[in-house]
Motif scaffolding. Structure first.
Motif, mmCIF file in Angstrom:
data_model
loop_
_atom_site.group_PDB
_atom_site.id
_atom_site.type_symbol
_atom_site.label_atom_id
_atom_site.label_comp_id
_atom_site.label_asym_id
_atom_site.label_seq_id
_atom_site.Cartn_x
_atom_site.Cartn_y
_atom_site.Cartn_z
ATOM 1 N N ILE A 70 -1.854 -4.669 -4.777
ATOM 2 C CA ILE A 70 -1.316 -3.338 -4.504
ATOM 3 C C ILE A 70 -2.477 -2.348 -4.391
ATOM 4 O O ILE A 70 -3.389 -2.360 -5.214
ATOM 5 C CB ILE A 70 -0.365 -2.888 -5.657
ATOM 6 N N ARG A 71 -2.461 -1.522 -3.344
ATOM 7 C CA ARG A 71 -3.567 -0.578 -3.110
ATOM 8 C C ARG A 71 -3.040 0.827 -2.869
ATOM 9 O O ARG A 71 -1.942 1.008 -2.344
ATOM 10 C CB ARG A 71 -4.321 -0.946 -1.816
ATOM 11 N N LEU A 72 -3.917 1.777 -3.163
ATOM 12 C CA LEU A 72 -3.644 3.161 -2.791
ATOM 13 C C LEU A 72 -4.284 3.365 -1.430
ATOM 14 O O LEU A 72 -5.461 3.052 -1.247
ATOM 15 C CB LEU A 72 -4.287 4.078 -3.840
ATOM 16 N N GLY A 73 -3.552 3.869 -0.439
ATOM 17 C CA GLY A 73 -4.157 4.050 0.875
ATOM 18 C C GLY A 73 -3.225 4.745 1.841
ATOM 19 O O GLY A 73 -2.008 4.751 1.652
ATOM 20 N N ASP A 74 -3.823 5.334 2.875
ATOM 21 C CA ASP A 74 -3.072 6.101 3.876
ATOM 22 C C ASP A 74 -3.050 5.326 5.197
ATOM 23 O O ASP A 74 -4.107 4.869 5.664
ATOM 24 C CB ASP A 74 -3.773 7.464 4.053
ATOM 25 N N VAL A 75 -1.875 5.212 5.782
ATOM 26 C CA VAL A 75 -1.723 4.443 7.027
ATOM 27 C C VAL A 75 -2.604 4.976 8.163
ATOM 28 O O VAL A 75 -2.993 4.234 9.058
ATOM 29 C CB VAL A 75 -0.232 4.427 7.463
ATOM 30 N N ARG A 76 -2.977 6.248 8.088
ATOM 31 C CA ARG A 76 -3.740 6.837 9.202
ATOM 32 C C ARG A 76 -5.179 6.358 9.255
ATOM 33 O O ARG A 76 -5.832 6.485 10.284
ATOM 34 C CB ARG A 76 -3.705 8.373 9.092
ATOM 35 N N LEU A 77 -5.680 5.831 8.158
ATOM 36 C CA LEU A 77 -7.066 5.379 8.121
ATOM 37 C C LEU A 77 -7.150 4.204 7.164
ATOM 38 O O LEU A 77 -7.239 4.377 5.956
ATOM 39 C CB LEU A 77 -7.957 6.534 7.642
ATOM 40 N N MET A 78 -7.110 3.011 7.750
ATOM 41 C CA MET A 78 -7.059 1.816 6.896
ATOM 42 C C MET A 78 -8.357 1.016 7.064
ATOM 43 O O MET A 78 -8.316 -0.190 7.332
ATOM 44 C CB MET A 78 -5.826 0.982 7.251
ATOM 45 N N GLN A 79 -9.513 1.705 6.890
ATOM 46 C CA GLN A 79 -10.804 1.025 7.137
ATOM 47 C C GLN A 79 -10.998 -0.195 6.272
ATOM 48 O O GLN A 79 -11.780 -1.073 6.629
ATOM 49 C CB GLN A 79 -12.037 1.882 6.834
ATOM 50 N N GLU A 80 -10.334 -0.201 5.109
ATOM 51 C CA GLU A 80 -10.541 -1.335 4.213
ATOM 52 C C GLU A 80 -10.010 -2.654 4.796
ATOM 53 O O GLU A 80 -10.346 -3.717 4.290
ATOM 54 C CB GLU A 80 -9.859 -1.052 2.873
ATOM 55 N N PHE A 81 -9.180 -2.549 5.838
ATOM 56 C CA PHE A 81 -8.626 -3.778 6.432
ATOM 57 C C PHE A 81 -9.302 -4.093 7.762
ATOM 58 O O PHE A 81 -9.477 -3.209 8.606
ATOM 59 C CB PHE A 81 -7.114 -3.640 6.650
ATOM 60 N N GLN A 82 -9.644 -5.371 7.924
ATOM 61 C CA GLN A 82 -10.273 -5.798 9.175
ATOM 62 C C GLN A 82 -9.268 -5.800 10.318
ATOM 63 O O GLN A 82 -8.067 -5.938 10.090
ATOM 64 C CB GLN A 82 -10.811 -7.205 9.012
ATOM 65 N N SER A 83 -9.795 -5.686 11.524
ATOM 66 C CA SER A 83 -8.933 -5.765 12.716
ATOM 67 C C SER A 83 -8.339 -7.172 12.801
ATOM 68 O O SER A 83 -8.951 -8.137 12.328
ATOM 69 C CB SER A 83 -9.745 -5.468 13.976
ATOM 70 N N MET A 92 0.845 -1.196 0.000
ATOM 71 C CA MET A 92 0.000 0.000 0.000
ATOM 72 C C MET A 92 0.882 1.249 0.000
ATOM 73 O O MET A 92 1.970 1.249 0.567
ATOM 74 C CB MET A 92 -0.838 -0.042 1.286
ATOM 75 N N ASP A 93 0.406 2.308 -0.611
ATOM 76 C CA ASP A 93 1.117 3.593 -0.557
ATOM 77 C C ASP A 93 0.092 4.702 -0.803
ATOM 78 O O ASP A 93 -0.878 4.494 -1.530
ATOM 79 C CB ASP A 93 2.215 3.660 -1.629
ATOM 80 N N TYR A 94 0.308 5.881 -0.201
ATOM 81 C CA TYR A 94 -0.652 6.964 -0.451
ATOM 82 C C TYR A 94 -0.257 7.827 -1.646
ATOM 83 O O TYR A 94 -0.981 8.744 -2.021
ATOM 84 C CB TYR A 94 -0.947 7.790 0.796
ATOM 85 N N SER A 95 0.886 7.520 -2.269
ATOM 86 C CA SER A 95 1.301 8.285 -3.440
ATOM 87 C C SER A 95 0.865 7.543 -4.710
ATOM 88 O O SER A 95 1.351 6.428 -4.993
ATOM 89 C CB SER A 95 2.825 8.469 -3.441
ATOM 90 N N PHE A 96 -0.022 8.186 -5.459
ATOM 91 C CA PHE A 96 -0.507 7.565 -6.697
ATOM 92 C C PHE A 96 0.654 7.330 -7.662
ATOM 93 O O PHE A 96 0.771 6.292 -8.289
ATOM 94 C CB PHE A 96 -1.582 8.453 -7.356
ATOM 95 N N ARG A 97 1.546 8.321 -7.750
ATOM 96 C CA ARG A 97 2.643 8.199 -8.722
ATOM 97 C C ARG A 97 3.581 7.033 -8.365
ATOM 98 O O ARG A 97 4.066 6.327 -9.246
ATOM 99 C CB ARG A 97 3.432 9.510 -8.828
ATOM 100 N N MET A 98 3.817 6.841 -7.065
ATOM 101 C CA MET A 98 4.669 5.704 -6.639
ATOM 102 C C MET A 98 4.021 4.386 -7.082
ATOM 103 O O MET A 98 4.659 3.544 -7.733
ATOM 104 C CB MET A 98 4.830 5.700 -5.109
ATOM 105 N N ILE A 99 2.741 4.215 -6.722
ATOM 106 C CA ILE A 99 2.028 2.967 -7.027
ATOM 107 C C ILE A 99 1.972 2.741 -8.539
ATOM 108 O O ILE A 99 2.232 1.643 -9.035
ATOM 109 C CB ILE A 99 0.562 3.062 -6.491
ATOM 110 N N ASN A 100 1.646 3.818 -9.232
ATOM 111 C CA ASN A 100 1.510 3.730 -10.682
ATOM 112 C C ASN A 100 2.829 3.342 -11.343
ATOM 113 O O ASN A 100 2.882 2.479 -12.235
ATOM 114 C CB ASN A 100 1.027 5.101 -11.164
ATOM 115 N N THR A 101 3.916 3.964 -10.885
ATOM 116 C CA THR A 101 5.241 3.659 -11.462
ATOM 117 C C THR A 101 5.617 2.215 -11.152
ATOM 118 O O THR A 101 6.141 1.491 -12.007
ATOM 119 C CB THR A 101 6.310 4.632 -10.907
ATOM 120 N N TYR A 102 5.342 1.792 -9.906
ATOM 121 C CA TYR A 102 5.642 0.393 -9.530
ATOM 122 C C TYR A 102 4.904 -0.559 -10.472
ATOM 123 O O TYR A 102 5.482 -1.512 -11.006
ATOM 124 C CB TYR A 102 5.241 0.128 -8.069
ATOM 125 N N GLN A 103 3.589 -0.286 -10.676
ATOM 126 C CA GLN A 103 2.792 -1.208 -11.489
ATOM 127 C C GLN A 103 3.211 -1.216 -12.956
ATOM 128 O O GLN A 103 3.152 -2.251 -13.606
ATOM 129 C CB GLN A 103 1.304 -0.877 -11.338
#
Ligand SMILES: C[S@@+](CC[C@H](N)C(=O)[O-])C[C@H]1O[C@@H](n2cnc3c(N)ncnc32)[C@H](O)[C@@H]1O
Length: 256
Positions: free
Chosen positions: A89-102, A66-77
């Motif tokens: 691989i996902r776009l996301g911010d460590v401060r709010l990871m609601q998409e992941f279960q506890s 996961m990374d919150y930088s679109f350009r990083m993720i996009n370049t990686y892919q």
């Protein structure tokens, strides 16, 4: 410029191209954990251009980067279009990871000081989120800048030619302008500094090792171990109090 925009800049993304080696403490930690990784679900936060992906993904059952930088993720892919079956691989911010279960990850990694580009309050939010998604007894690995290194940041080395000397003078003055002198930080536990990285683009969090250990302990993390970025060796507990001057330190700990 906010740190997120700096991570997203073409200049920063390019500066990570071609860096695929593990750092010394990452090698040590991988060696410690390698027998436990098979069958693990791993979250790699702030993957950037996927330096750590190549080393960890083949060893675990499921790997989410996961990374919150679109350009990083996009370049990686774009660089690695053939994503292995167990990798997503996902776009996301460590401060709010609601998409992941506890309690859903056995290993969480936030490598190469990625956690240092948010404020102290947000760092606590991030650590709470990381704790929430981690399974009890699983491992959290990350690195963070060492505030005990600050004097070295301002040092000027001689013997590498006039151009380099002049650059260091500029850097010294700019560090003073951005942050004040190094003495200001000697009695602090943590600070947000512009350390000159990527041409003074970032505000970076620095913390003393004992303060970092206390922060993790207050959140309930257990069996906290520290590793030197210079040698990859484990840092004695006694050394982390004042003596250790590594620019950053790797931490390995267990989820409560
Ligand atoms: C120093 S780079 C490290 C890249 C890669 N993990 C490595 O070790 O080479 C830090 C990465 O963390 C990401 N990052 C910083 N803050 C983040 C946040 N709040 N949430 C997710 N990613 C973040 C940045 O976009 C950047 O790609």
């Amino acid at each position: 410029m906010p740190n997120k925009d700096s991570w997203d800049s073409l200049y920063t993304v390019k500066s990570y191209e071609g860096d695929y080696e593990l750092q010394k403490p990452e090698i040590t930690i991988l060696e410690i954990l390698k027998d436990t990784l098979k069958g693990c679900r791993m979250l790699d936060i702030g993957i950037g251009l996927g330096r750590t992906t190549h080393h960890f993904a083949p060893l675990v059952k499921e790997y989410i980067g996961m990374d919150y930088s679109f350009r990083m993720i996009n370049t990686y892919q774009k660089t690695f279009p053939d994503t292995p079956k167990n990798v997503s691989i996902r776009l996301g911010d460590v401060r709010l990871m609601q998409e992941f279960q506890s309690n859903s990850f056995d290993v969480v990694l936030f490598s190469f000081n990625g956690i240092d580009y948010i404020s102290q309050e947000d760092r606590l939010l991030a650590l709470e989120e990381i704790k929430r998604v981690g399974r009890k007894g699983g491992h959290f690995i990350f690195s963070t800048h060492n505030l005990q290194y600050v004097d070295n940041l301002y040092s000027i080395k001689f013997g590498n030619g006039l151009k380099y000397f002049l650059y260091q003078c500029y850097r010294y003055l700019r560090l003073f302008y951005e942050n004040g002198g190094p003495g200001k930080y000697r009695n602090k536990d943590f600070a947000f500094l512009n350390d000159g990285a990527h041409h003074f683009q970032f505000q970076t969090f620095y913390i003393k090792p004992l303060a970092q250990i206390a922060q993790l302990q207050n959140l309930g993390f257990k069996n906290i171990r520290l590793f030197s970025v210079k040698t990859g060796d484990e840092i004695e507990k006694s050394q982390s109090n004042g003596a250790n001057k590594d620019s950053w330190i790797y931490y390995l700990c267990e989820f409560p």
